[in-house]
Design a protein around this motif. Structure first.
Motif, short mmCIF file in Angstrom:
data_model
loop_
_atom_site.label_atom_id
_atom_site.label_comp_id
_atom_site.label_asym_id
_atom_site.label_seq_id
_atom_site.Cartn_x
_atom_site.Cartn_y
_atom_site.Cartn_z
N UNK A 162 -13.50 59.98 49.34
CA UNK A 162 -14.54 59.27 50.08
C UNK A 162 -14.39 59.49 51.59
N UNK A 163 -13.17 59.46 52.06
CA UNK A 163 -12.91 59.72 53.48
C UNK A 163 -13.39 61.12 53.85
N UNK A 164 -13.07 62.10 53.01
CA UNK A 164 -13.49 63.47 53.28
C UNK A 164 -15.00 63.63 53.31
N UNK A 165 -15.68 62.98 52.39
CA UNK A 165 -17.15 63.07 52.34
C UNK A 165 -17.77 62.42 53.58
N UNK A 166 -17.18 61.32 54.02
CA UNK A 166 -17.69 60.66 55.24
C UNK A 166 -17.48 61.57 56.45
#
Length: 387
Positions: free
Chosen positions: A374-378
């Motif tokens: 999720x951090x990477x996608x953000x």
């Protein structure tokens, strides 16, 4: 979050290790190199620990149980009966591909690959003074397909080998039996040796069935070298242990001859133990990690579709890799890469390194805890918003 008996949500600090993936800038989230950020199954770690606790790390031989572990795994999962004498140890699939190029072709011969594809497919051919012939995959907008007509047109008297990737890295296709039959029939017709990199074979998602090319017929088996390993399946790539499955005795002798010439036939003792323990005792861990990875794929597709509509994404049929299309941004891959790194603080694989068809695409590794994904996608979203 995960309800598994294994905690795949655990975020393990890899920056303090010698990890290639995590060795860069502390502000940069690495989601590129194809290893997973999950702890290895306890059964594998315990088997290796027992070897260490013994206190002597000497020259070890590969016992019959080493071979039986993969024979049983393949028999149970893919209904393919392989024999011990077909199995040749090699320290990694890339080295195995290089050995194949040297064993089954000569300098100046052509070797066909299917880009966009794993970059070492290029280097093992070019570094050995063979000629790369590109049979590009067809992108129909929803998935990639093998271009059989183009493959036939690319074959000439200098074509000696073709290297196929099943499941395909980076586009995530798990080739269907009918596709493999058409591919194999054409190669048999033209007396072309088929080399199949199946290192991701276990990582097929629901509704998609992996079929070993060599299992389709005796004729295919007699003309195919198949590479398998527990590396990606069990996240033990660092052990550098894989096998070439070569039913044809003549081809096997040629392959073994190269191994003997360069002296790489020995096996690290921990690799032997880890390899065997993975196939014998890792099934439960793997079943759960595969579900977690597929849930990650669903999460990523949903997030990107809703929050980064500029990026085209479709769910892969297998692997823990996703192939993202940034081409609608109207930027070069170099410009997109700089955006991702400098603005998003996230590192993906630039698609241009995968050859033809890679411009504007990037490969995302989703083999990580959901929080990290999720951090990477953000971060990707933040970078795209700067355009």
């Amino acid at each position: 979050m995960s309800r598994s008996k294994y905690n795949f949500d655990e975020v393990i600090d890899r920056k303090s290790s010698n990890s290639i993936k995590w060795s860069g800038n502390d502000d940069l989230l690495p989601m590129w190199i194809a290893d997973m950020d999950f702890k290895v199954a306890d059964e594998i770690l315990e088997a290796m620990k027992k070897t260490i606790d013994h206190g002597i790390i000497g020259y070890d031989d590969r016992p019959d149980s080493f071979y039986e572990s993969i024979i049983q795994w393949v028999r149970t999962r893919y209904n393919w009966e392989i024999k011990k004498e077909w199995l040749v140890f090699t320290p990694g699939v890339v080295s195995g591909l290089s050995i194949s190029v040297n064993a089954f072709s000569k300098e100046g011969d052509k070797v066909i690959i299917q880009p966009p594809v794993y970059p070492p497919f290029y280097s093992v051919i070019e570094n050995n003074n063979r000629i790369v012939e590109e049979n590009s995959l067809k992108n129909n907008g929803n998935r990639y397909e093998i271009d059989i007509t183009d493959l036939e047109n690319k074959i000439d008297e200098k074509t000696k080998m073709v290297i196929i990737c099943n499941p395909h890295n980076p586009v995530g296709r798990v080739w269907q039996r009918e596709e493999l039959e058409a591919f194999g029939d054409l190669c048999i017709k033209n007396n072309i040796i088929m080399v199949s990199d199946d290192i991701h074979c276990d990582l097929a998602f629901k509704g998609h069935k992996y079929t070993p090319l060599a299992s389709i017929s005796d004729e295919f088996a007699n003309n195919t070298i198949t590479f398998m390993a527990p590396s990606k399946t069990f996240n033990i790539a660092g052990l550098f242990a894989s096998v070439a499955i070569i039913p044809n005795e003549d081809l096997r002798k040629l392959y073994n001859g190269i191994i003997e010439n360069i002296g790489i036939g020995h096996t690290n003792g921990l690799s032997i133990v880890g390899f065997e323990a993975a196939y014998k005792y890792g099934s439960s861990w793997f079943s759960e990690v595969l579900k977690y990875i597929e849930d990650n794929a669903d999460f990523a597709v949903d997030y990107i579709s809703k929050n980064i509509p500029e990026v085209k994404v479709y769910k892969p049929e297998g692997t823990f890799l996703m192939w993202l299309d940034f081409s609608s941004l109207g930027k070069t891959s170099e410009e997109i890469d700089k955006l991702l790194i400098n603005k998003g603080k996230v590192q993906l694989n630039d698609g241009t390194t995968f050859g033809i068809g890679g411009e504007g695409f990037f490969r995302l590794n989703i083999g990580c805890p959901r929080k990290v994904l999720e951090d990477g996608l953000k971060r990707i979203r933040k970078a795209v918003q700067q355009v």
